[in-house]
Design an enzyme around this catalytic site. Structure first.
Site, PDB file in Angstrom:
ATOM      1  CG  LEU A 109       8.367   2.122  11.305  1.00 24.57           C
ATOM      2  CD1 LEU A 109       9.211   0.853  11.184  1.00 24.57           C
ATOM      3  CD2 LEU A 109       6.876   1.757  11.177  1.00 24.57           C
ATOM      4  CG  ASP A 144       0.982  -7.857  -6.296  1.00 24.01           C
ATOM      5  OD1 ASP A 144       0.200  -7.091  -6.875  1.00 24.01           O
ATOM      6  OD2 ASP A 144       1.524  -8.825  -6.860  1.00 24.01           O
ATOM      7  CG  HIS A 190      -5.223   0.796  -5.878  1.00 22.53           C
ATOM      8  ND1 HIS A 190      -4.293  -0.226  -5.849  1.00 22.53           N
ATOM      9  CD2 HIS A 190      -5.480   1.028  -7.200  1.00 22.53           C
ATOM     10  CE1 HIS A 190      -4.015  -0.587  -7.092  1.00 22.53           C
ATOM     11  NE2 HIS A 190      -4.713   0.147  -7.931  1.00 22.53           N
ATOM     12  NE  ARG A 197      -3.683 -10.394  -8.479  1.00 19.43           N
ATOM     13  CZ  ARG A 197      -2.523 -10.902  -8.064  1.00 19.43           C
ATOM     14  NH1 ARG A 197      -2.365 -12.207  -7.994  1.00 19.43           N
ATOM     15  NH2 ARG A 197      -1.540 -10.102  -7.711  1.00 19.43           N
ATOM     16  CD  GLU A 207      16.330 -15.921   5.106  1.00 24.42           C
ATOM     17  OE1 GLU A 207      15.594 -16.786   4.595  1.00 24.42           O
ATOM     18  OE2 GLU A 207      17.566 -16.015   5.134  1.00 24.42           O
ATOM     19  CB  THR A 248      10.100   2.846 -12.925  1.00 24.90           C
ATOM     20  OG1 THR A 248      10.550   1.507 -12.678  1.00 24.90           O
ATOM     21  CG2 THR A 248      10.922   3.802 -12.102  1.00 24.90           C
TER      22      THR A 248
HETATM   23  C1  FPP Z   1      -0.284  -3.626  -6.482  1.00 24.29           C
HETATM   24  O1  FPP Z   1      -1.527  -4.260  -6.619  1.00 24.29           O
HETATM   25  C2  FPP Z   1      -0.461  -2.381  -5.768  1.00 24.29           C
HETATM   26  C3  FPP Z   1      -0.139  -1.146  -6.238  1.00 24.29           C
HETATM   27  C4  FPP Z   1       0.456  -0.926  -7.585  1.00 24.29           C
HETATM   28  C5  FPP Z   1      -0.390   0.062  -5.438  1.00 24.29           C
HETATM   29  C6  FPP Z   1      -0.195  -0.086  -3.974  1.00 24.29           C
HETATM   30  C7  FPP Z   1      -0.910   1.014  -3.306  1.00 24.29           C
HETATM   31  C8  FPP Z   1      -1.526   0.978  -2.116  1.00 24.29           C
HETATM   32  C9  FPP Z   1      -1.502  -0.176  -1.212  1.00 24.29           C
HETATM   33  C10 FPP Z   1      -2.325   2.138  -1.623  1.00 24.29           C
HETATM   34  C11 FPP Z   1      -1.728   3.461  -1.826  1.00 24.29           C
HETATM   35  C12 FPP Z   1      -0.412   3.617  -1.162  1.00 24.29           C
HETATM   36  C13 FPP Z   1      -0.062   4.698  -0.478  1.00 24.29           C
HETATM   37  C14 FPP Z   1       1.299   4.811   0.093  1.00 24.29           C
HETATM   38  C15 FPP Z   1      -1.014   5.765  -0.241  1.00 24.29           C
HETATM   39  P1  FPP Z   1      -2.129  -4.448  -8.078  1.00 24.29           P
HETATM   40  O2  FPP Z   1      -2.932  -3.255  -8.402  1.00 24.29           O
HETATM   41  O3  FPP Z   1      -1.017  -4.744  -9.035  1.00 24.29           O
HETATM   42  O4  FPP Z   1      -3.036  -5.696  -7.849  1.00 24.29           O
HETATM   43  P2  FPP Z   1      -3.296  -6.865  -8.911  1.00 24.29           P
HETATM   44  O5  FPP Z   1      -1.970  -7.525  -9.161  1.00 24.29           O
HETATM   45  O6  FPP Z   1      -4.245  -7.748  -8.172  1.00 24.29           O
HETATM   46  O7  FPP Z   1      -3.882  -6.227 -10.116  1.00 24.29           O
END
Ligand code: FPP
Length: 253
Positions: A143, A32, A49, A36, A219, A78
């Protein structure tokens, strides 16, 4: 006797000592804070991303080197369909790009790729790339990386219940024989053990519909850093903190 390993967490030679006999078998991560991270730098969310993929690469490598058994990564929920079409599309493209680019290296490192979630609703190209990656790596013994895509804990439980009902109607399963162990086998995580450790960066303190059943005794480790800034030092620190916890599973010791 404990096998303590000194892990070098950075070029500055900061060391973190880990007990190699008390590593989490399964680590789950909510990646997450990408949006930001990007906003702080005046960049579009998709840049966050993209940067998140670098963190993903480092964490998979470090987990693999530590011989962690399972890593489950929340990549698309989802609920993430509610985001603007452009962001959803960029995330799907990134997934395809990531798999195309990394799968050979992952395979070389004995990593097994799997997905959890209802991937049937993803774009065709994503389904096809996932299929190739899963197939290529299916016999690897290192892994296991479960990528959660179109995944929701509630959705997963509902799908499991539906499958059980269907098998019951077909006469293949008796309701009396459903216990916790049996029910777990109907979940997407199937034969993976429950996570021992859940990591959530970015300052949010919730599970956001991730692995609702499986996290019963995990945890939790939270941190304010955004996912793109997450590196192996943070992973080792989370594991070190995990090793200080007293897990009682509802008992006394
Ligand atoms: C949450 O951050 C992140 C996501 C919804 C996407 C996670 C994706 C990746 C790390 C890269 C792509 C993954 C793969 C497997 C290729 P957010 O966008 O909700 O951040 P915010 O809360 O700061 O807005």
């Amino acid at each position: 006797m404990k096998t303590i390993k000194k892990i070098f967490a950075s070029k500055e030679e900061e060391t973190i000592q880990l007990d190699m006999e008390n590593l989490p078998r399964h680590i789950a991560i909510i990646m997450d804070g990408n949006g930001r991270w990007a906003k702080k730098r005046g960049l579009p969310r998709t840049a966050g991303h993209k940067a998140g993929i670098e963190a993903l690469r480092e964490v998979i490598k470090a987990s693999s080197e530590l011989k962690i058994g399972f890593l489950t990564l929340y990549a698309f929920s989802t609920e993430n369909w509610k985001r603007p079409k452009e962001e959803v599309s960029a995330l799907m493209k990134l997934l395809v790009y990531y798999l195309q680019k990394e799968v050979k290296e992952l395979h070389k490192n004995n990593v097994r790729i799997r997905t959890i979630g209802n991937i049937g609703q993803l774009p065709e190209e994503a389904i096809s790339q996932i299929g190739k990656a899963v197939d290529l790596t299916k016999n690897n013994k290192g892994l296991t990386v479960n990528i959660a895509l179109n995944y929701g804990g509630r959705d997963e439980i509902i799908r499991a219940v539906r499958n059980i009902c269907k098998e019951n109607i077909e006469g293949n399963i008796c309701i009396e024989n459903i216990d916790e162990e049996k029910f777990s086998t109907y979940l997407d995580t199937g034969d993976s053990p429950d996570p021992d450790l859940l990591i959530r960066p970015s300052g949010e303190l919730r599970t956001s519909n991730f692995l609702l059943w499986q996290l019963a005794y995990a945890e939790f480790w939270f941190s304010n850093i955004y996912w793109p800034d997450f590196n192996k030092k943070h992973l080792y620190t989370a594991i070190k903190d995990y090793q200080m916890r007293h897990r009682r599973f509802g008992g006394l010791k």
